[in-house]
Design a protein around this motif. Structure first.
Motif, PDB file in Angstrom:
ATOM      1  N   LEU A  81      -3.234 -11.378  -0.864  1.00  0.00           N
ATOM      2  CA  LEU A  81      -2.169 -12.059  -1.586  1.00  0.00           C
ATOM      3  C   LEU A  81      -1.658 -13.232  -0.758  1.00  0.00           C
ATOM      4  CD1 LEU A  81       0.018  -9.159  -3.051  1.00  0.00           C
ATOM      5  CD2 LEU A  81      -1.850 -10.414  -4.156  1.00  0.00           C
TER       6      LEU A  81
ATOM      7  N   ALA B  85      -4.053  -7.045  -3.838  1.00  0.00           N
ATOM      8  CA  ALA B  85      -2.901  -6.408  -3.195  1.00  0.00           C
ATOM      9  C   ALA B  85      -3.382  -5.163  -2.464  1.00  0.00           C
ATOM     10  CB  ALA B  85      -1.844  -6.044  -4.230  1.00  0.00           C
TER      11      ALA B  85
ATOM     12  N   LEU C 287       2.374  -5.480  -3.861  1.00  0.00           N
ATOM     13  CA  LEU C 287       2.452  -6.348  -5.032  1.00  0.00           C
ATOM     14  C   LEU C 287       3.907  -6.605  -5.405  1.00  0.00           C
ATOM     15  CD1 LEU C 287       0.816  -7.759  -7.361  1.00  0.00           C
ATOM     16  CD2 LEU C 287       1.261  -5.679  -8.684  1.00  0.00           C
TER      17      LEU C 287
END
Length: 297
Positions: free
Chosen positions: A243, A265, A271
């Motif tokens: 990410l 993630a 996340l």
């Protein structure tokens, strides 16, 4: 995959009241007069609808129900293999019908008691700020048409299968639903089109085409992957990046092909911490800083 740059086919309402849907040249139904007429009818029902009124009811044909059945049955084992557990638990809780196309108010009746989300009808493309503004009030704009029957496992544009099987199941997860709502509420704080596009692109690489590790395996949670028979076979072979908000908000991508770069993630908690917190706090200045950071790399 979605195989046209516009995503949704343009819709025109003529002076005589007829509605025309302009399918791309590579659409399987492009030369099918009956399909074109049907698409116009369904788009016309949404165009004639006024918020506050009952959602338009579509009298789906047996052929349309058969498309829904085929896709539901073919996606189920793929979900069991490739979907993240959070999505699978939400799918089980929502319990969408698999034998017939649900009306949008039926989807709402199943979803609202779980996460307070509702569905409304759209003829096709909804302006970006309107779409996200509705997400901020837990409202999802959904098309009501189905893909062409000659290729039930393929669609060049989002249809009700994508909107409901993909996003509806996702929105039955309170945690995914909160992230989606936060993305919608972010749009209300943003003034520049550049910042709005940045948020939409982060959403694309998360809630549409997001992947996540679970028990040492990479699983999918994005609606664009989990509503696509082909995409589920491909996503594990693509480039997986960690990410990175600056990268997610600026990476050029081609929607006419399977996504070659996906952002993974490490957990649902990550996340929420990275993408969810971004949606909760982003403003024009933060989006501009992240764009500049990406440009400097």
């Amino acid at each position: 995959m979605f195989d046209e740059g516009q995503l949704y086919s343009p819709v025109t309402q003529h002076d005589d009241g007829t509605v025309e849907v302009h399918l791309s040249d590579n659409h399987p139904g492009r030369n099918d007069a009956a399909y074109l007429e049907r698409r116009g009818e369904i788009a016309g029902a949404a165009l004639a609808w006024t918020r506050g009124e009952p959602i338009p009811q579509i009298a789906y044909t047996e052929a349309e129900h058969e498309i829904w059945r085929t896709v539901s049955h073919e996606l189920a084992p793929k979900h069991d293999k490739y979907a993240h557990g959070e999505y699978l638990r939400a799918k089980h809780a929502l319990a969408l019908p698999t034998e017939q196309v649900p009306q949008l108010d039926e989807v709402t009746a199943l979803l609202e008691p779980i996460t307070s989300w509702t569905y409304i009808a759209a003829p096709g493309l909804v302006p970006l700020r309107e779409f996200y503004g509705d997400l901020g009030s837990r409202t999802f704009n959904s098309t009501q048409y189905l893909r062409h029957g000659s290729q039930p496992l393929y669609t060049p544009e989002p249809d009700i299968i994508h909107e409901v099987i993909g996003h509806g199941n996702q929105l039955a997860s309170p945690r995914f639903a909160r992230i989606t709502e936060a993305a919608g509420q972010a749009s209300l704080r943003l003034e520049t089109d550049e910042a709005m596009k940045f948020v939409a692109d982060v959403f694309w690489f998360s809630m549409e085409f997001g992947i996540m590790r679970e028990h040492g395996e990479v699983k999918a949670y994005g609606a664009g992957i989990l509503s696509s028979y082909g995409e589920m076979d491909e996503f594990t072979h693509m480039e997986h990046r960690p990410l990175d908000l600056a990268d997610m908000g600026t990476l050029n991508y081609d929607i006419t092909a399977y996504q070659p770069v996906l952002f993974c993630a490490e957990s649902l908690e990550q996340l929420e911490d990275v993408v969810g917190s971004f949606f909760e706090t982003v403003d024009d200045d933060l989006a501009a800083r992240l764009r500049a950071e990406a440009a400097a790399d």
